[in-house]
Scaffold this motif. Structure first.
Motif, short mmCIF file in Angstrom:
data_model
loop_
_atom_site.label_atom_id
_atom_site.label_comp_id
_atom_site.label_asym_id
_atom_site.label_seq_id
_atom_site.Cartn_x
_atom_site.Cartn_y
_atom_site.Cartn_z
N THR A 1 9.41 -3.81 -4.60
CA THR A 1 10.41 -3.66 -3.55
C THR A 1 11.35 -2.51 -3.93
O THR A 1 11.68 -2.34 -5.10
CB THR A 1 11.23 -4.96 -3.41
N ASP A 2 11.78 -1.74 -2.94
CA ASP A 2 12.83 -0.73 -3.13
C ASP A 2 12.38 0.51 -3.89
O ASP A 2 13.17 1.20 -4.49
CB ASP A 2 14.04 -1.35 -3.83
N ARG A 3 11.07 0.80 -3.86
CA ARG A 3 10.64 2.03 -4.52
C ARG A 3 9.24 2.45 -4.06
O ARG A 3 8.50 1.69 -3.47
CB ARG A 3 10.67 1.89 -6.04
N GLN A 4 8.92 3.69 -4.36
CA GLN A 4 7.61 4.25 -4.03
C GLN A 4 6.51 3.53 -4.80
O GLN A 4 6.64 3.30 -6.00
CB GLN A 4 7.61 5.74 -4.40
N PRO A 5 5.40 3.12 -4.13
CA PRO A 5 4.30 2.49 -4.86
C PRO A 5 3.61 3.48 -5.79
O PRO A 5 3.53 4.68 -5.51
CB PRO A 5 3.36 2.03 -3.75
N ILE A 6 3.13 2.96 -6.92
CA ILE A 6 2.43 3.80 -7.88
C ILE A 6 1.11 3.13 -8.25
O ILE A 6 0.88 1.97 -7.95
CB ILE A 6 3.27 4.05 -9.15
N SER A 7 0.23 3.87 -8.90
CA SER A 7 -1.06 3.33 -9.29
C SER A 7 -1.46 3.85 -10.66
O SER A 7 -1.03 4.93 -11.08
CB SER A 7 -2.13 3.71 -8.27
N THR A 8 -2.29 3.08 -11.35
CA THR A 8 -2.78 3.49 -12.66
C THR A 8 -4.10 4.24 -12.56
O THR A 8 -4.62 4.71 -13.56
CB THR A 8 -2.98 2.26 -13.55
N VAL A 9 -4.64 4.35 -11.34
CA VAL A 9 -5.95 4.98 -11.14
C VAL A 9 -5.79 6.24 -10.30
O VAL A 9 -5.14 6.23 -9.25
CB VAL A 9 -6.92 4.01 -10.44
N GLU A 10 -6.38 7.33 -10.75
CA GLU A 10 -6.21 8.61 -10.09
C GLU A 10 -6.64 8.58 -8.63
O GLU A 10 -5.95 9.12 -7.76
CB GLU A 10 -6.99 9.69 -10.85
N SER A 11 -7.79 7.98 -8.34
CA SER A 11 -8.27 7.96 -6.94
C SER A 11 -7.27 7.23 -6.04
O SER A 11 -7.03 7.64 -4.90
CB SER A 11 -9.64 7.31 -6.86
N ASN A 12 -6.67 6.15 -6.53
CA ASN A 12 -5.69 5.43 -5.73
C ASN A 12 -4.38 6.20 -5.59
O ASN A 12 -3.70 6.11 -4.56
CB ASN A 12 -5.41 4.06 -6.35
N ARG A 13 -4.03 6.97 -6.60
CA ARG A 13 -2.82 7.81 -6.49
C ARG A 13 -2.98 8.82 -5.37
O ARG A 13 -2.02 9.15 -4.68
CB ARG A 13 -2.53 8.51 -7.81
N ILE A 14 -4.20 9.31 -5.17
CA ILE A 14 -4.47 10.24 -4.08
C ILE A 14 -4.44 9.52 -2.75
O ILE A 14 -3.86 10.00 -1.76
CB ILE A 14 -5.84 10.92 -4.29
N LEU A 15 -5.03 8.31 -2.70
CA LEU A 15 -5.09 7.56 -1.45
C LEU A 15 -3.71 7.11 -0.97
O LEU A 15 -3.48 6.97 0.23
CB LEU A 15 -6.01 6.35 -1.62
N ILE A 16 -2.79 6.88 -1.89
CA ILE A 16 -1.42 6.51 -1.50
C ILE A 16 -0.81 7.60 -0.63
O ILE A 16 0.00 7.32 0.26
CB ILE A 16 -0.56 6.28 -2.76
N LYS A 17 -1.22 8.84 -0.87
CA LYS A 17 -0.67 9.97 -0.11
C LYS A 17 -1.64 10.45 0.97
O LYS A 17 -1.50 11.56 1.48
CB LYS A 17 -0.36 11.11 -1.07
N THR A 18 -2.61 9.61 1.32
CA THR A 18 -3.59 9.98 2.34
C THR A 18 -3.36 9.18 3.61
O THR A 18 -3.38 7.94 3.59
CB THR A 18 -5.02 9.72 1.84
N SER A 19 -3.13 9.86 4.72
CA SER A 19 -2.93 9.18 6.00
C SER A 19 -4.27 8.83 6.63
O SER A 19 -5.20 9.64 6.64
CB SER A 19 -2.14 10.07 6.96
N MET A 20 -4.36 7.63 7.18
CA MET A 20 -5.51 7.17 7.94
C MET A 20 -5.04 6.93 9.38
O MET A 20 -4.27 5.99 9.62
CB MET A 20 -6.08 5.89 7.34
N PRO A 21 -5.46 7.77 10.33
CA PRO A 21 -4.97 7.64 11.70
C PRO A 21 -5.15 6.25 12.28
O PRO A 21 -4.31 5.77 13.06
CB PRO A 21 -5.81 8.67 12.47
#
Length: 329
Positions: free
Chosen positions: A115-135
């Protein structure tokens, strides 16, 4: 004799009349055009929600269960600690919505979604997907950030995320259950009578500005049940809370109230602002209300794959009953 030629021209009065008529026509046309655009966006939003519902039923036909979802939390099983990853229904539905993106999802990443912060990930592919928009996860009526999500999974009628005794105390009877994949046999109230998804506007990710319609404020003392939470969130509502979460709906990737779940504690677009019980993985217990920028209500996707538009004025009891899968209501 004078042979002067005179040009035909508007008088000042005639010009003013023309300008006045044009202004009136524009004043009438603009709201009509805006209404038409808003209606078109609402319809497109419902179509995307329909695609999500259809994908859910494709998942069901493939695996004989609806998608699994869990927040990032730890429990003890037979004396040993077990860590649950943050899995959203959306990440699994990509198998039929966007196969290329689905293949990049690290499903069992023990990711961090506070809560109250940007989500993060320990896996590179997921770090990219966090910043990927899906229409397909974004409603055209909202202007969310890159990677955001407008469509939330219905966890049930109460404030929590765990099955308890009685089940309604901790949200064990929604269309989705934390840590358990449900089968159609669990929906004794009927698939067509149970809401599976609805909308929620996305936070602005600005920690310095609180927007009551988009954000939820943190109430540290907490609350123990649905009615107490509704009273508390209404009573302690303020334009300047000490702590609030502006990151709601930042990603479609992780399970939890922060980004991909909601509950039916309050009716759609309620004037009661959302609030939760402090910092927590996946979002603390509290109100996470269906909200949209459509006039008069929200779109919902039912467990049978159909979609409806629900009015803000829906009876609170009916709204609560539509969130349960097996309450005999």
């Amino acid at each position: 004799m004078c042979r002067c030629k005179f040009r035909n021209a508007f008088s000042i009065i005639e010009l003013l009349v023309v300008i006045g008529v044009a202004a009136i026509a524009l004043a009438v046309a603009l709201p009509a055009a805006q209404h038409t655009r808003a209606k078109a966006r609402r319809i497109q939003c419902a179509l995307r929600l329909s695609e999500l519902s259809i994908a859910t039923n494709i998942h069901l036909s493939t695996y004989n269960t609806f998608p699994y979802t869990s927040k990032n939390f730890g429990v003890f099983v037979n004396g040993s600690a077990k860590r649950f990853p943050a899995i959203s229904p959306h990440s699994q539905l990509l198998a039929s919505l966007d196969q290329a993106a689905f293949e990049k999802v690290a499903i069992f990443d023990p990711s961090l979604s506070w809560t109250d912060r940007q989500p993060i990930s320990t896996v590179e592919s997921n770090r990219i997907l966090i910043k990927t928009s899906m229409p397909m996860f974004l409603c055209p009526s909202d202007s969310g950030p890159v990677g955001g999500n407008n469509y939330r999974a219905n966890l049930g009628p109460d404030i929590g995320v765990f099955r308890g005794s009685p089940p309604t105390t901790h949200n064990g009877i929604g269309a989705f259950e934390n840590g358990r994949a449900l089968s159609p046999s669990s929906f004794s109230d009927g698939l067509s009578n149970t809401i599976m998804y609805s909308e929620k506007v996305i936070g602005d990710r600005n920690r310095t500005v609180y927007q009551a319609f988009r954000d939820n404020f943190v109430f540290s003392p907490g609350f123990t049940n649905r009615d107490e939470a509704a009273r508390t969130c209404r009573q302690f509502a303020t334009s300047t809370p000490l702590s609030h979460d502006s990151f709601g709906g930042t990603t479609w990737l992780f399970g939890g109230y922060n980004h991909t779940w909601y509950n039916h504690v309050a009716t759609p677009n309620s004037f009661i602002p959302d609030c939760c019980t402090g910092l927590s993985f996946g979002g603390g217990d509290g109100l996470y209300t269906a909200r949209s920028l459509h006039h008069g209500g929200v779109n919902v996707g039912m467990a049978d794959g159909s979609t409806n538009f629900i009015s803000n004025s829906i009876d609170a009891l009916v709204w609560l009953q539509q969130s349960t899968r097996s309450s005999g209501d």
